[in-house]
Write an enzyme that holds these catalytic residues in place. Structure first.
Site, PDB file in Angstrom:
ATOM      1  N   GLY A   7     -36.111  22.867  17.069  1.00  0.00           N
ATOM      2  CA  GLY A   7     -34.691  23.214  17.044  1.00  0.00           C
ATOM      3  C   GLY A   7     -34.443  24.651  17.449  1.00  0.00           C
ATOM      4  N   GLY A  10     -31.094  26.005  18.899  1.00  0.00           N
ATOM      5  CA  GLY A  10     -29.889  25.859  18.096  1.00  0.00           C
ATOM      6  C   GLY A  10     -29.392  27.158  17.510  1.00  0.00           C
ATOM      7  N   VAL A  54     -38.203  15.833  18.175  1.00  0.00           N
ATOM      8  CA  VAL A  54     -39.244  16.006  17.172  1.00  0.00           C
ATOM      9  C   VAL A  54     -39.749  14.661  16.655  1.00  0.00           C
ATOM     10  CG1 VAL A  54     -37.754  16.141  15.133  1.00  0.00           C
ATOM     11  CG2 VAL A  54     -39.860  17.489  15.225  1.00  0.00           C
ATOM     12  N   TYR A 177     -26.687  14.270   3.488  1.00  0.00           N
ATOM     13  CA  TYR A 177     -27.381  15.430   4.039  1.00  0.00           C
ATOM     14  C   TYR A 177     -28.268  16.083   2.981  1.00  0.00           C
ATOM     15  CZ  TYR A 177     -28.046  20.204   5.732  1.00  0.00           C
ATOM     16  OH  TYR A 177     -28.592  21.408   6.101  1.00  0.00           O
TER      17      TYR A 177
END
Length: 359
Positions: A7, A10, A54, A177
């Protein structure tokens, strides 16, 4: 040190890459550039770049060649839209982490810094004048609809005093989440035990700063408010604006990652016994309410002023602020960017376009 940053293109990952470069390390970025986060051309990354998901075992194994440590930032973030997002959250966050850790087990990489989150705690720390420290249950829709936003003592119903939560607080994830972020920590701990590895989970509090995505439900409250101001609209503050949070600048978070990576890969990594995933709160230590943050952003931007709506989301918690003393004491980390300076700069800082942003 050669570090794989998943990531790494990002919001937080790109800042980590910059800090690693400045500290003399060699970052390698693995990023899928998923449209939800990168709908347009990717921002340039000052590092070797591998475009891959990933969750792709072969790509991850290839990216791990010659790597000394992994900084795992790739994740789907925010509360999203509704529970229909659950399969995507679990796939991106938990399956992705499992694939990465399996590849690390095979490749011999034994140091991991994980992007954790304060959401694993659920509600923060509360004290009742009669019963001491208590854990309030989930807030009820009927109470929120009636404007009763503050949690009450589960034993006597008294008003509670919010405090700082430390790493020893029990986990109590209250949305999808949060559940996936706790699962990531458990996976990292299981990996560390199996391979005699070392892992750190930096439990980020409310990270903000330049490069945040705009106009997307998959971002934090600072992004929502900054996006509204960019459109010439008033930030819409849910509940009564009294929710307490710890807003920490992305550059300070990037520094914490670099320090953790260096500590894990030292010749004698004191404080990091193998076979464990050690959590650290990563917050500024200077709590503010959501209403205060909205007002600071609007004032620095030049308006319009925030509007307090009374709206709510059942997955939200009322107060969650960090005690980051362990990170300061054990790794020597100190946040450098104050709330006032950070919000003033962020009010005019560029944001990334998102999949919901008109071209």
């Amino acid at each position: 040190m050669r570090v794989l940053v998943t990531g790494g293109a990002g919001f937080i990952g790109s800042q980590i890459v910059t800090v690693l470069r400045l500290r003399g390390h060699d970052p390698v970025v693995l990023d899928a550039l998923l449209p939800a986060a990168h709908p347009g051309p990717p921002h340039p990354v000052d590092a070797e770049f591998v475009r891959a998901d990933v969750r792709d075992p072969a790509a991850v194994r290839a990216a791990l060649r010659g790597v000394d440590a992994v900084c795992h930032q790739a994740a789907m973030v925010g509360l999203g839209k509704d529970f229909a997002d659950a399969p995507e959250y679990v796939g991106c966050n938990d399956l992705g982490t499992a694939v990465l850790l399996a590849a690390m087990a095979r490749s011999g990489v034994r140091a991991l810094v994980l992007a954790g989150s304060m959401v694993v705690y659920g509600e923060g720390r509360y004290a009742c004048p009669r019963h001491g420290v208590v854990r309030p249950g989930p807030r009820l829709a009927a109470d929120l609809t009636a404007g009763r936003f503050e949690p009450r003592c589960p034993a006597c119903g008294a008003e509670l005093t919010p405090g700082l939560v430390d790493e020893d607080a029990p986990a109590d994830p209250r949305n999808v989440y949060a559940t996936t972020k706790l699962a990531q920590e458990h996976l990292a701990a299981a990996w560390a035990r199996c391979v005699d590895g070392r892992a750190v989970a930096l439990r980020y509090h409310n990270v903000y700063g330049p490069g945040m995505p705009r106009d997307t439900p998959y971002a934090g409250v600072a992004s929502f408010f900054r996006s509204a101001l960019a459109r010439g609209e008033a930030p819409r503050v849910f509940e009564d604006g009294g929710q307490r949070r710890d807003f920490v600048h992305v550059r300070d978070v990037a520094e914490a990652n670099a320090l953790a990576l260096e500590a894990l890969t030292a010749r004698a990594p004191a404080g990091f016994p193998p076979g464990r995933c050690t959590p650290y709160n990563t917050g500024s230590g200077d709590p503010h309410t959501v209403g205060e943050m909205a007002a600071a952003l609007a004032a620095a931007h030049g308006g319009p002023d925030p509007v307090v709506t009374g709206e709510f989301r059942l997955g939200d918690v009322r107060h969650i602020t960090a005690d980051s003393g362990r990170l300061r004491a054990e790794l020597g980390w100190r946040p450098r960017i104050s709330f006032t300076a950070g919000m003033t700069a962020f009010a005019r800082a560029p944001q990334r376009t998102s999949a919901a942003t008109p071209a």
